[in-house]
Motif scaffolding. Structure first.
Motif, PDB file in Angstrom:
ATOM      1  N   VAL A 396       0.840  -1.209   0.000  1.00  0.00           N
ATOM      2  CA  VAL A 396       0.000   0.000   0.000  1.00  0.00           C
ATOM      3  C   VAL A 396       0.870   1.253   0.000  1.00  0.00           C
ATOM      4  O   VAL A 396       0.596   2.241  -0.700  1.00  0.00           O
ATOM      5  N   LYS A 397       1.932   1.233   0.773  1.00  0.00           N
ATOM      6  CA  LYS A 397       2.791   2.408   0.899  1.00  0.00           C
ATOM      7  C   LYS A 397       3.469   2.766  -0.416  1.00  0.00           C
ATOM      8  O   LYS A 397       3.649   3.948  -0.741  1.00  0.00           O
ATOM      9  N   HIS A 398       3.844   1.748  -1.218  1.00  0.00           N
ATOM     10  CA  HIS A 398       4.548   2.019  -2.468  1.00  0.00           C
ATOM     11  C   HIS A 398       3.625   2.071  -3.681  1.00  0.00           C
ATOM     12  O   HIS A 398       4.096   2.298  -4.804  1.00  0.00           O
ATOM     13  N   SER A 399       2.317   1.857  -3.494  1.00  0.00           N
ATOM     14  CA  SER A 399       1.374   1.951  -4.620  1.00  0.00           C
ATOM     15  C   SER A 399       1.081   3.427  -4.926  1.00  0.00           C
ATOM     16  O   SER A 399       1.036   4.272  -4.014  1.00  0.00           O
ATOM     17  N   PRO A 400       0.860   3.763  -6.188  1.00  0.00           N
ATOM     18  CA  PRO A 400       0.501   5.152  -6.527  1.00  0.00           C
ATOM     19  C   PRO A 400      -0.902   5.479  -6.024  1.00  0.00           C
ATOM     20  O   PRO A 400      -1.721   4.588  -5.778  1.00  0.00           O
ATOM     21  N   ASP A 401      -1.186   6.792  -5.863  1.00  0.00           N
ATOM     22  CA  ASP A 401      -2.516   7.201  -5.429  1.00  0.00           C
ATOM     23  C   ASP A 401      -3.559   6.732  -6.425  1.00  0.00           C
ATOM     24  O   ASP A 401      -3.379   6.881  -7.651  1.00  0.00           O
ATOM     25  N   GLY A 402      -4.629   6.160  -5.896  1.00  0.00           N
ATOM     26  CA  GLY A 402      -5.680   5.650  -6.765  1.00  0.00           C
ATOM     27  C   GLY A 402      -5.397   4.268  -7.319  1.00  0.00           C
ATOM     28  O   GLY A 402      -6.198   3.738  -8.097  1.00  0.00           O
ATOM     29  N   GLY A 403      -4.289   3.645  -6.927  1.00  0.00           N
ATOM     30  CA  GLY A 403      -3.949   2.311  -7.428  1.00  0.00           C
ATOM     31  C   GLY A 403      -4.674   1.207  -6.666  1.00  0.00           C
ATOM     32  O   GLY A 403      -5.502   1.461  -5.795  1.00  0.00           O
ATOM     33  N   THR A 404      -4.320  -0.021  -6.996  1.00  0.00           N
ATOM     34  CA  THR A 404      -4.972  -1.175  -6.370  1.00  0.00           C
ATOM     35  C   THR A 404      -3.916  -2.196  -5.964  1.00  0.00           C
ATOM     36  O   THR A 404      -2.995  -2.493  -6.730  1.00  0.00           O
ATOM     37  N   VAL A 405      -4.090  -2.707  -4.755  1.00  0.00           N
ATOM     38  CA  VAL A 405      -3.243  -3.797  -4.259  1.00  0.00           C
ATOM     39  C   VAL A 405      -4.059  -5.081  -4.315  1.00  0.00           C
ATOM     40  O   VAL A 405      -5.169  -5.145  -3.781  1.00  0.00           O
ATOM     41  N   GLU A 406      -3.507  -6.098  -4.980  1.00  0.00           N
ATOM     42  CA  GLU A 406      -4.203  -7.372  -5.127  1.00  0.00           C
ATOM     43  C   GLU A 406      -3.608  -8.399  -4.160  1.00  0.00           C
ATOM     44  O   GLU A 406      -2.386  -8.529  -4.039  1.00  0.00           O
ATOM     45  N   VAL A 407      -4.493  -9.115  -3.478  1.00  0.00           N
ATOM     46  CA  VAL A 407      -4.084 -10.209  -2.578  1.00  0.00           C
ATOM     47  C   VAL A 407      -4.748 -11.479  -3.091  1.00  0.00           C
ATOM     48  O   VAL A 407      -5.969 -11.624  -3.032  1.00  0.00           O
ATOM     49  N   ASN A 408      -3.941 -12.388  -3.604  1.00  0.00           N
ATOM     50  CA  ASN A 408      -4.444 -13.632  -4.187  1.00  0.00           C
ATOM     51  C   ASN A 408      -4.107 -14.795  -3.253  1.00  0.00           C
ATOM     52  O   ASN A 408      -2.967 -14.939  -2.787  1.00  0.00           O
ATOM     53  N   LEU A 409      -5.107 -15.634  -3.011  1.00  0.00           N
ATOM     54  CA  LEU A 409      -4.947 -16.797  -2.144  1.00  0.00           C
ATOM     55  C   LEU A 409      -5.215 -18.068  -2.939  1.00  0.00           C
ATOM     56  O   LEU A 409      -6.165 -18.118  -3.724  1.00  0.00           O
ATOM     57  N   SER A 410      -4.402 -19.064  -2.723  1.00  0.00           N
ATOM     58  CA  SER A 410      -4.597 -20.343  -3.414  1.00  0.00           C
ATOM     59  C   SER A 410      -3.874 -21.438  -2.636  1.00  0.00           C
ATOM     60  O   SER A 410      -3.043 -21.157  -1.772  1.00  0.00           O
ATOM     61  N   ARG A 411      -4.232 -22.672  -2.985  1.00  0.00           N
ATOM     62  CA  ARG A 411      -3.553 -23.830  -2.389  1.00  0.00           C
ATOM     63  C   ARG A 411      -2.878 -24.631  -3.489  1.00  0.00           C
ATOM     64  O   ARG A 411      -3.404 -24.762  -4.593  1.00  0.00           O
ATOM     65  N   LEU A 412      -1.728 -25.150  -3.182  1.00  0.00           N
ATOM     66  CA  LEU A 412      -0.990 -25.958  -4.157  1.00  0.00           C
ATOM     67  C   LEU A 412      -0.270 -27.076  -3.423  1.00  0.00           C
ATOM     68  O   LEU A 412      -0.153 -27.072  -2.194  1.00  0.00           O
ATOM     69  N   HIS A 413       0.224 -28.010  -4.213  1.00  0.00           N
ATOM     70  CA  HIS A 413       0.923 -29.179  -3.674  1.00  0.00           C
ATOM     71  C   HIS A 413       2.263 -29.291  -4.381  1.00  0.00           C
ATOM     72  O   HIS A 413       2.333 -29.329  -5.606  1.00  0.00           O
ATOM     73  N   ASP A 414       3.343 -29.315  -3.580  1.00  0.00           N
ATOM     74  CA  ASP A 414       4.687 -29.358  -4.181  1.00  0.00           C
ATOM     75  C   ASP A 414       5.276 -30.756  -4.222  1.00  0.00           C
ATOM     76  O   ASP A 414       6.473 -30.930  -4.437  1.00  0.00           O
ATOM     77  N   GLY A 415       4.448 -31.773  -4.002  1.00  0.00           N
ATOM     78  CA  GLY A 415       4.927 -33.153  -4.022  1.00  0.00           C
ATOM     79  C   GLY A 415       5.215 -33.715  -2.655  1.00  0.00           C
ATOM     80  O   GLY A 415       5.276 -34.938  -2.482  1.00  0.00           O
ATOM     81  N   LYS A 416       5.407 -32.868  -1.648  1.00  0.00           N
ATOM     82  CA  LYS A 416       5.679 -33.331  -0.288  1.00  0.00           C
ATOM     83  C   LYS A 416       4.576 -32.944   0.687  1.00  0.00           C
ATOM     84  O   LYS A 416       4.261 -33.691   1.591  1.00  0.00           O
ATOM     85  N   GLN A 417       4.002 -31.722   0.495  1.00  0.00           N
ATOM     86  CA  GLN A 417       3.006 -31.239   1.434  1.00  0.00           C
ATOM     87  C   GLN A 417       2.105 -30.227   0.751  1.00  0.00           C
ATOM     88  O   GLN A 417       2.438 -29.701  -0.315  1.00  0.00           O
ATOM     89  N   ASP A 418       0.954 -29.964   1.391  1.00  0.00           N
ATOM     90  CA  ASP A 418       0.040 -28.938   0.899  1.00  0.00           C
ATOM     91  C   ASP A 418       0.523 -27.576   1.376  1.00  0.00           C
ATOM     92  O   ASP A 418       0.925 -27.414   2.535  1.00  0.00           O
ATOM     93  N   LEU A 419       0.445 -26.591   0.498  1.00  0.00           N
ATOM     94  CA  LEU A 419       0.927 -25.248   0.796  1.00  0.00           C
ATOM     95  C   LEU A 419      -0.178 -24.233   0.541  1.00  0.00           C
ATOM     96  O   LEU A 419      -0.978 -24.381  -0.390  1.00  0.00           O
ATOM     97  N   LEU A 420      -0.192 -23.205   1.367  1.00  0.00           N
ATOM     98  CA  LEU A 420      -1.065 -22.053   1.170  1.00  0.00           C
ATOM     99  C   LEU A 420      -0.232 -20.931   0.550  1.00  0.00           C
ATOM    100  O   LEU A 420       0.807 -20.550   1.090  1.00  0.00           O
TER     101      LEU A 420
END
Length: 496
Positions: A396-420
């Motif tokens: 947020v601090k480094h975004s320009p005025d009027g900009g947008t910060v995106e927060v994307n959440l997902s789950r994946l598997h790297d072959g050993k464990q589940d990751l967020l």
């Protein structure tokens, strides 16, 4: 040479010498048993035939007395004369096994000429044979001389007609029996018994020295390296010692890695002290200026007090972040044992971030999979919330005025464990490619960052330590079109 060298050397040498003596003793006992067994054999050599022929002629011509004189004059070839009662003419002890073997040879279908039964002129009957031994066989060259001497001293009458050279009992010429053996020579010198033992001991000493030197040299180098490290010299010393390929080489490389890590820590501590001094100098200077202004212009004391309050809060925040970073680096945190509801945690962080971003009209968009609703992370909620919040607030601090910060959440598997996966994206100025790894260092500031930007460059460093403490990892990458993407990966467990 050090004490360890001599310990290796003496232990290995003693082991080699013991093994050598043991093996040599085994062969010696075996050879001794074989010699004792051969000593009970009957001598069947041509000289033995010759001396038995001479003894037979003596007893037939002169009887028991002449045979006694004849046997008494023999030095090397002791012929045994045993009567029907088992008594030896010269009173010598006859081994029963040897006597039995002589009688067995006599009872063969074709008796051997070296064992014979002879009746003397006095009617006394004797069994004549010659025992076999190393000393007797080594004296083959002197057999003829012994016989001639005995005959000469007993007299021709006792002997009767001398045997002719071409007869069965006569010895062949020296070239046939004594080829390559001068008179009096011994084929087995007593010194030859010790030659293999001496050679084995010498080889043991040599290999013990080489093996002890092989072990002691790298240990001595390690000792010198530790001595140098104690005086502050942490330069690598074993990086090029990979030719040996053993555990001592691995130990040297581990020492290099340890000293490299210590050198980096010392450099980072020195750099941290310099950065903290630099960060504290600016608010202290502004505090002094505000205090001086309050003394010079009492009518503006309210503005000066507000300035003093802001700078005090900034210093308090800086010291708090430094203490948090120090505890995280030292691992002085309580056990990470609570189950954290990620959806609830992110909801609170997003609400606080949106409230602060309204002043600059910066929007925050949250997008995620439905699968994260039941995602849980084991750890400490306050630490994890602070790490994610630091990343979001930095975007947020480094975004320009009027900009947008995106927060994307997902789950994946790297072959050993589940990751967020928590990815925070902005459209700010970003950083240079070479600085992507350095933004997680304390007090790092990009070259384009304005000096009046609020913050001290500790937020991402704290986030990295928190994510690592929770078993995850964090990284940054540049976005196409400008901006930065900070990605956090955390291991998750699904509540049962």
């Amino acid at each position: 040479m050090g004490r360890l060298f001599w310990k290796f050397f003496l232990c290995i040498m003693l082991a080699q010498v013991t093994a050598t003596i043991g093996i040599g003793g085994t062969f010696w006992l075996k050879n001794r048993a074989a010699q004792q067994e051969r000593a009970l054999d009957i001598d069947t050599s041509p000289p033995a035939q010759m001396i038995i022929e001479a003894a037979s002629a003596t007893v037939e011509a002169g009887g028991s007395q002449a045979l006694r004189q004849f046997l008494g004059k023999l030095e090397r070839m002791r012929v045994f004369a045993v009567d029907a009662k088992g008594q030896e003419l010269m009173g010598r002890t006859v081994h029963p096994a040897m006597l039995a073997k002589a009688r067995a040879m006599l009872e063969q279908s074709q008796p051997h000429p070296v064992v014979r039964t002879v009746t003397g002129s006095d009617g006394q009957r004797y069994l004549l044979f010659l025992p076999s031994s190393e000393r007797f066989r080594n004296a083959e060259a002197g057999a003829a001389r012994d016989t001639l001497n005995a005959v000469a001293m007993s007299g021709p009458r006792a002997m009767g007609p001398a045997p002719r050279p071409h007869e069965a009992g006569a010895p062949p010429p020296r070239g046939e029996f004594g080829r390559g053996m001068p008179p009096g020579s011994r084929m087995d010198s007593p010194y030859r018994t010790f030659i293999p033992l001496a050679a084995a001991i010498a080889a043991s000493l040599l290999f013990s020295f080489l093996l002890a030197w092989y072990f002691a040299r790298p240990i001595r180098d390690l000792r010198q390296a530790f001595e140098a490290a104690s005086h502050g010299d942490l330069a690598p010393r074993f990086h090029a010692s990979g030719k040996r390929g053993d555990e001592l080489t691995d130990l040297g490389r581990d020492f290099d890695r340890m000293t490299g890590r210590l050198r980096n820590l010392m450099e980072s501590q020195t750099r941290l002290l310099h950065d903290v001094s630099h960060e504290l100098r600016s608010p202290l200077a502004r505090l002094q200026a505000a205090i001086g202004l309050a003394h010079q212009q009492p009518d503006k004391i309210d503005a000066s007090l507000q300035r003093i309050e802001r700078e005090s809060e900034r210093m308090d925040k800086l010291i708090g972040e430094l203490l948090t970073l120090s505890r995280l680096e030292a691992g002085a945190t309580s056990p990470l044992s609570e189950d954290i509801d990620i959806a609830e945690l992110l909801h609170d962080i997003m609400e606080d971030a949106r409230y602060e971003a309204k002043a600059r009209q910066v929007g925050i968009a949250l997008a995620g999979d439905a699968a994260i609703a039941d995602a849980a992370v084991t750890g400490r909620p306050e630490l994890l919330a602070r790490a994610v919040e630091n990343v979001v607030r930095n975007a947020v601090k480094h975004s320009p005025d009027g900009g947008t910060v995106e927060v994307n959440l997902s789950r994946l598997h790297d072959g050993k464990q589940d990751l967020l996966r928590i990815a925070v994206l902005d459209r700010g100025p970003g950083v240079a490619s070479a600085d992507l790894a350095r933004i997680f260092e304390p007090f790092f500031r990009a070259s384009h960052t304005q000096h009046n930007t609020d913050g001290h460059g500790l937020g991402l460093a704290i986030a990295q330590h928190v994510i690592s403490a929770h078993g995850g990892r964090i990284g940054a990458s540049l976005r196409s079109g400008g901006g930065l993407c900070v990605e956090m990966l955390l291991p998750v467990n699904t509540p049962g």
